[in-house]
Design an enzyme around this catalytic site. Structure first.
Site, PDB file in Angstrom:
ATOM      1  N   LYS A   1       0.837  -1.202   0.000  1.00 36.03           N
ATOM      2  CA  LYS A   1       0.000   0.000   0.000  1.00 36.03           C
ATOM      3  C   LYS A   1       0.881   1.265   0.000  1.00 36.03           C
ATOM      4  O   LYS A   1       2.081   1.162   0.286  1.00 36.03           O
ATOM      5  CB  LYS A   1      -0.931   0.002   1.216  1.00 36.03           C
ATOM      6  CG  LYS A   1      -0.206  -0.072   2.572  1.00 36.03           C
ATOM      7  CD  LYS A   1      -1.182  -0.323   3.682  1.00 36.03           C
ATOM      8  CE  LYS A   1      -0.491  -0.333   5.034  1.00 36.03           C
ATOM      9  NZ  LYS A   1      -1.388  -0.694   6.142  1.00 36.03           N
ATOM     10  N   HIS A   2       0.393   2.420  -0.303  1.00 34.77           N
ATOM     11  CA  HIS A   2      -0.933   2.831  -0.734  1.00 34.77           C
ATOM     12  C   HIS A   2      -0.778   3.341  -2.168  1.00 34.77           C
ATOM     13  O   HIS A   2      -0.318   4.469  -2.367  1.00 34.77           O
ATOM     14  CB  HIS A   2      -1.497   3.944   0.140  1.00 34.77           C
ATOM     15  CG  HIS A   2      -1.473   3.648   1.616  1.00 34.77           C
ATOM     16  ND1 HIS A   2      -0.349   3.777   2.390  1.00 34.77           N
ATOM     17  CD2 HIS A   2      -2.459   3.205   2.450  1.00 34.77           C
ATOM     18  CE1 HIS A   2      -0.634   3.447   3.648  1.00 34.77           C
ATOM     19  NE2 HIS A   2      -1.908   3.099   3.704  1.00 34.77           N
TER      20      HIS A   2
ATOM     21  N   HIS B   1      -7.460  10.409   5.865  1.00 29.81           N
ATOM     22  CA  HIS B   1      -8.484  10.147   6.877  1.00 29.81           C
ATOM     23  C   HIS B   1      -9.348  11.394   7.092  1.00 29.81           C
ATOM     24  O   HIS B   1     -10.497  11.293   7.508  1.00 29.81           O
ATOM     25  CB  HIS B   1      -7.844   9.777   8.221  1.00 29.81           C
ATOM     26  CG  HIS B   1      -7.160   8.441   8.219  1.00 29.81           C
ATOM     27  ND1 HIS B   1      -5.856   8.286   7.830  1.00 29.81           N
ATOM     28  CD2 HIS B   1      -7.612   7.208   8.562  1.00 29.81           C
ATOM     29  CE1 HIS B   1      -5.517   7.014   7.935  1.00 29.81           C
ATOM     30  NE2 HIS B   1      -6.567   6.337   8.374  1.00 29.81           N
TER      31      HIS B   1
ATOM     32  N   ASP C   1      -8.339   1.236   0.450  1.00 31.13           N
ATOM     33  CA  ASP C   1      -8.186   1.761   1.806  1.00 31.13           C
ATOM     34  C   ASP C   1      -9.600   1.949   2.356  1.00 31.13           C
ATOM     35  O   ASP C   1     -10.596   1.866   1.617  1.00 31.13           O
ATOM     36  CB  ASP C   1      -7.401   3.079   1.769  1.00 31.13           C
ATOM     37  CG  ASP C   1      -6.630   3.341   3.063  1.00 31.13           C
ATOM     38  OD1 ASP C   1      -6.924   2.674   4.080  1.00 31.13           O
ATOM     39  OD2 ASP C   1      -5.739   4.204   3.067  1.00 31.13           O
TER      40      ASP C   1
END
Length: 474
Positions: A169-170, A182, A248
């Site tokens: 990831k990412h 986030h 995600d």
């Protein structure tokens, strides 16, 4: 199989607590693709509890993927209460790639014994932005080639343990951002994505079976975040990856604020994602069952209204099922003959590298600390654990750490990036007397002070701090 019956097979929800709730049991019976465990699912008082929980999940559906974020360093679920005893990627970036491979073996064996077969690691992000609020010490460094060698080594180490799959990831890289997905929607130019491509290419070449998307916009690829952008995911496929594309968490603001959790999940599948991670139910008092139902309803609606093609849903379901079947078959034949502890020689190599990267005066100053200030406000950069073991270790050295700097003592400022807030705290400490920075973020960190470089706020790092302080320096 009816199209609506395929929907659970492409979802990766979380749930609260150390036992399987009834709603999750029902979805497992319907063919749930996977479950993502978080720190709240781990019973710290029972070393075997996570394995028992995983076994209870598989007792309902044997081929269910059990996933967890277990990166080492600042991101851990199995050791979320106290902090990780594994080195961080930033620390591994200072030593030879073969160390990363051996630590990858240890990581894989730990998660295997805990019943986890999909480890959401390693991070292939190239952390070349000192202001990055979310990657930092989760990255192997700022040089794409050096990161690539260690990503490939870690993937090889994880793959060496039968029954454990890595998820790099990412993609296409979250390292050069100053926005945390986030909380907002980061943007990077295509030139940055190209510069950061090598670690992902190395992971694919090493046989990584899963890749997690980043919720970032690459304007040249379109206006939508990569996770819900079909052109972006097509580029990943064109790069030679034919495994499982994992999103995600779709409860993150970069997706949920625009599309909603259900809408984001449906769009991600339509764009080419295969397994949708719903997110951490421990955050914000989320009703995991209601969140899951919202996502299922949105995906079913997208199929019926034509926004999600039936063949795309079936393709995603089949990819996840193949990965789950492969890990399930391999898990039953995996011998428990590998240590779950880091080789002392590798730990010593990391300690030597950190010492070489640190200011000798700062390391020597660990023996004179009388006050500790956590410039991060008590939160880790990754927000994956509430543990702050380095700060706690420093307070122990300072006898509580609530005094003030004197002619014979100094202040230790714990920091993880040179943000305006953290630099302001450092400036106040410098104005008050002698101080050092204890950097638990990316190395070197960018602080104008004498610095102890640790590369993670972890139990592993705290042990190094205590050892240096006991010796009066390195």
């Amino acid at each position: 199989m009816d199209l609506e019956e395929l929907v659970p097979g492409v979802l990766l929800p979380g749930f609260a607590g150390p036992v399987v709730p009834e709603w999750l049991r029902a979805e497992l019976e319907r063919g749930l693709g996977g479950v993502c465990l978080f720190a709240g699912n781990v019973d710290a008082a029972d070393p075997d509890g996570t394995a028992v929980l995983a076994a209870a999940i598989r007792a309902v559906r044997p081929s269910t993927l059990v996933a967890a974020d277990e990166e080492g360093g600042v991101v851990t679920r199995l050791e979320g209460r106290e902090g990780s005893t594994l080195p961080s990627p930033a620390q591994l970036g200072l030593v030879a790639p073969d160390v990363a491979e051996r630590v990858g073996v240890v990581l894989a064996e730990r998660v295997r014994r805990a019943g986890i077969d999909l480890v959401l690691a390693p991070s292939a992000d190239v952390n070349d932005n000192p202001d990055n609020p979310v990657i930092g010490a989760r990255s192997f460094g700022a040089d794409p080639h050096e990161v690539a060698t260690r990503v490939a080594a870690t993937v090889r180490g994880i793959r060496s343990r039968r029954g454990v799959a890595a998820c790099v990831k990412h993609w296409p890289g979250h390292g050069d951002t100053d926005v945390d997905s986030h909380r907002g929607l980061p943007t990077i130019p295509a030139a940055t994505a190209a510069r950061h491509a090598e670690p992902f290419e190395a992971a694919i070449a090493a046989g990584v079976p899963a890749v997690m998307t980043a919720h970032i916009v690459v304007p040249e690829w379109g206006a939508e975040p990569v996770t819900v952008n079909p052109d972006a995911i097509a580029r990943l496929r064109a790069a030679g990856f034919d495994g499982v594309v994992v999103t995600d968490a779709v409860d993150m603001a970069a997706i949920a604020a625009t599309y909603g959790i259900g809408g984001g999940a449906a769009r991600a599948l339509a764009a080419g994602a295969d397994l949708v991670c719903l997110g951490n139910p421990e955050l914000g008092g989320i009703d995991a069952a209601a969140q899951y139902a919202e996502v299922v309803d949105a995906i079913v609606a997208a199929v019926h209204d034509g926004h999600l093609a039936p063949e795309r849903l079936r393709e995603a379901h089949d990819r996840v099922a193949r990965l789950a079947a492969g890990t399930s078959a391999a898990r039953s034949s995996a011998p428990a003959d590998v240590s779950v502890e880091v080789d002392p020689a590798d730990a010593r190599a990391i300690e030597i590298a950190l010492a070489a990267a640190s200011d000798p005066s700062a390391v020597a100053g660990l023996a004179r600390i009388v006050r500790v200030v956590d410039a991060r406000g008590g939160a880790t950069q990754a927000a994956a654990t509430r543990a702050v073991p380095v700060a706690d270790a420093l307070r122990g050295l300072a006898g509580g750490g609530n005094g003030s700097a004197t002619a014979h003592g100094l202040t230790a400022v714990v920091a993880d990036r040179p943000s305006a807030v953290q630099l302001g705290v450092l400036a106040d400490a410098q104005a008050a007397g002698e101080c050092i920075v204890v950097n638990v973020g990316a190395v070197p960190g960018g602080f104008d002070a004498a610095v102890v470089q640790l590369g993670a706020d972890s139990v592993f790092s705290a042990g190094i701090v205590r050892a240096w302080a006991a010796k009066g320096g390195r």
